[in-house]
Structures are given as C-alpha cells and as structure tokens.
Design a protein around this motif. Structure first.
Motif, short mmCIF file in Angstrom:
data_model
loop_
_atom_site.label_atom_id
_atom_site.label_comp_id
_atom_site.label_asym_id
_atom_site.label_seq_id
_atom_site.Cartn_x
_atom_site.Cartn_y
_atom_site.Cartn_z
N VAL A 257 0.86 -1.18 0.00
CA VAL A 257 0.00 0.00 0.00
C VAL A 257 0.90 1.23 0.00
CG1 VAL A 257 -1.77 1.27 1.26
CG2 VAL A 257 -1.81 -1.21 1.23
N LYS A 258 0.69 2.11 -0.96
CA LYS A 258 1.51 3.31 -1.08
C LYS A 258 0.81 4.47 -0.38
CE LYS A 258 4.51 1.41 -3.87
NZ LYS A 258 5.92 1.37 -3.69
N PRO A 259 1.58 5.34 0.31
CA PRO A 259 0.97 6.45 1.04
C PRO A 259 0.48 7.58 0.14
CG PRO A 259 3.34 6.53 1.29
CD PRO A 259 3.01 5.26 0.55
N GLU A 260 0.92 7.63 -1.10
CA GLU A 260 0.49 8.69 -2.01
C GLU A 260 0.17 8.10 -3.39
OE1 GLU A 260 4.73 10.30 -3.76
OE2 GLU A 260 3.93 11.24 -1.96
N ALA A 261 -0.59 8.85 -4.15
CA ALA A 261 -0.95 8.40 -5.49
C ALA A 261 0.28 8.47 -6.40
CB ALA A 261 -2.05 9.28 -6.06
N GLU A 262 0.36 7.54 -7.33
CA GLU A 262 1.50 7.48 -8.25
C GLU A 262 1.01 7.52 -9.68
OE1 GLU A 262 3.41 3.84 -7.14
OE2 GLU A 262 4.59 4.82 -5.58
N TRP A 263 1.77 8.21 -10.55
CA TRP A 263 1.43 8.25 -11.96
C TRP A 263 1.89 6.97 -12.65
CZ3 TRP A 263 3.05 13.21 -10.08
CH2 TRP A 263 2.00 14.12 -10.00
N PHE A 264 3.03 6.47 -12.30
CA PHE A 264 3.47 5.14 -12.71
C PHE A 264 4.24 4.56 -11.54
CE2 PHE A 264 6.53 8.13 -14.52
CZ PHE A 264 7.74 7.62 -14.10
N PRO A 265 4.47 3.25 -11.50
CA PRO A 265 5.04 2.63 -10.30
C PRO A 265 6.35 3.30 -9.84
CG PRO A 265 4.31 0.94 -11.79
CD PRO A 265 4.16 2.25 -12.52
N GLY A 266 6.31 3.81 -8.61
CA GLY A 266 7.48 4.43 -8.01
C GLY A 266 7.65 5.91 -8.28
N PHE A 267 6.70 6.53 -8.98
CA PHE A 267 6.83 7.94 -9.34
C PHE A 267 5.55 8.67 -8.97
CE2 PHE A 267 7.14 11.67 -12.03
CZ PHE A 267 8.47 12.00 -11.91
N GLY A 268 5.62 9.46 -7.89
CA GLY A 268 4.48 10.21 -7.41
C GLY A 268 4.73 11.70 -7.44
N LYS A 269 3.98 12.41 -6.60
CA LYS A 269 4.04 13.87 -6.58
C LYS A 269 5.40 14.36 -6.04
CE LYS A 269 0.29 15.86 -5.30
NZ LYS A 269 -0.82 16.42 -4.50
N HIS A 270 5.92 13.69 -5.02
CA HIS A 270 7.21 14.10 -4.46
C HIS A 270 8.34 13.89 -5.47
CE1 HIS A 270 10.09 14.99 -1.32
NE2 HIS A 270 10.74 13.86 -1.58
N GLN A 271 8.30 12.78 -6.18
CA GLN A 271 9.33 12.50 -7.17
C GLN A 271 9.23 13.46 -8.36
OE1 GLN A 271 7.44 9.96 -5.80
NE2 GLN A 271 9.06 9.33 -4.42
N LEU A 272 8.01 13.94 -8.65
CA LEU A 272 7.85 14.92 -9.72
C LEU A 272 8.57 16.22 -9.37
CD1 LEU A 272 6.50 15.70 -12.41
CD2 LEU A 272 4.56 16.53 -11.07
N GLY A 273 8.47 16.64 -8.11
CA GLY A 273 9.18 17.84 -7.69
C GLY A 273 10.69 17.68 -7.78
N GLN A 274 11.18 16.51 -7.35
CA GLN A 274 12.62 16.26 -7.42
C GLN A 274 13.11 16.20 -8.87
OE1 GLN A 274 12.83 12.57 -5.26
NE2 GLN A 274 13.38 13.59 -3.35
N SER A 275 12.36 15.53 -9.72
CA SER A 275 12.80 15.42 -11.11
C SER A 275 12.66 16.74 -11.86
CB SER A 275 12.05 14.31 -11.84
OG SER A 275 10.69 14.64 -11.94
N SER A 276 11.74 17.61 -11.44
CA SER A 276 11.64 18.92 -12.09
C SER A 276 12.86 19.78 -11.76
CB SER A 276 10.34 19.62 -11.70
OG SER A 276 10.32 19.87 -10.31
N ILE A 277 13.41 19.64 -10.56
CA ILE A 277 14.64 20.36 -10.22
C ILE A 277 15.79 19.86 -11.10
CG2 ILE A 277 16.37 20.72 -8.41
CD1 ILE A 277 14.01 20.65 -6.41
N GLY A 278 15.88 18.54 -11.28
CA GLY A 278 16.89 17.98 -12.17
C GLY A 278 16.69 18.39 -13.61
#
Length: 111
Positions: free
Chosen positions: A13-34
């Motif tokens: 069970v994941k604590p947040e919604a994901e767009w694809f496995p392992g990539f959610g809203k928090h990872q979107l912010g990190q990858s946008s900085i990159g």
C-alpha cells in the motif's frame, strides 16, 4: 481474540498516489529540479557552441536521467535516496587519528 479471526496486514500500500510505479508527486518535484538543471546545461552548451542537436540531446538525457534517478524501486528506494544516505553516512563518521606512544623506552629515575 477469537480463534477464527486472523490479523490482515496489507502489503504494497503506497501512502500517495502514483502516476506510474514508483513515481508520485514528491518525485515529480525532485525530477523537475533535475530537469531545470538540464535546461541550464543545455542552454549553456547552445550558447557556447550554437549546436541545436547537442543542446536537445543534452536536455533529453538530463530529463530522462532525473526521472530515472528519482523513481523508487520495489524496496521504496531511489538512486537519489541512496546517494543522500551515503552523504549522510560520510558526514556522520568521525575521524580519530591514532597517536602511539613509545612504550618500550624506560625512564631513568634519579634519586
């Protein structure tokens, strides 16, 4: 507790919604900085060399690398998380230089 009842523990069970496995809203912010860093590098390359293909390839590689580095695996760790753990570990290590004394010398006492 009744003998017929069992404890159900849900797995995966994941604590947040994901767009694809392992990539959610928090990872979107990190990858946008990159991705912004990739834009800056591609812009600098274009300004120095005036090569549009080089700038576009640099941008695309930078965006894809930032998404791959922030996507979490099945153990809920990403490459960026592992790098941060290694940096935190290196900072926490203390350095105690060893100073040895010469224990085989004798001190003469004068009376």
């Amino acid at each position: 507790m009744d003998q017929n009842q069992s404890l159900y523990i849900p797995l995966g069970v994941k604590p947040e919604a994901e767009w694809f496995p392992g990539f959610g809203k928090h990872q979107l912010g990190q990858s946008s900085i990159g991705s912004l860093a990739a834009v800056v590098v591609a812009l600098c390359l274009w300004l120095m060399g005036r090569s549009v293909p080089l700038a576009v390839v640099t941008f695309l590689i930078g965006v894809s690398a930032s998404v791959m580095m922030t996507t979490k695996d099945r153990h809920n760790l990403s490459v960026l998380d592992q790098i941060m753990f290694m940096i935190r570990y290196a900072k926490s290590q203390k350095f105690y230089p060893y100073r040895s004394l010469n224990t085989w010398t004798t001190t003469e006492y004068k009376l």
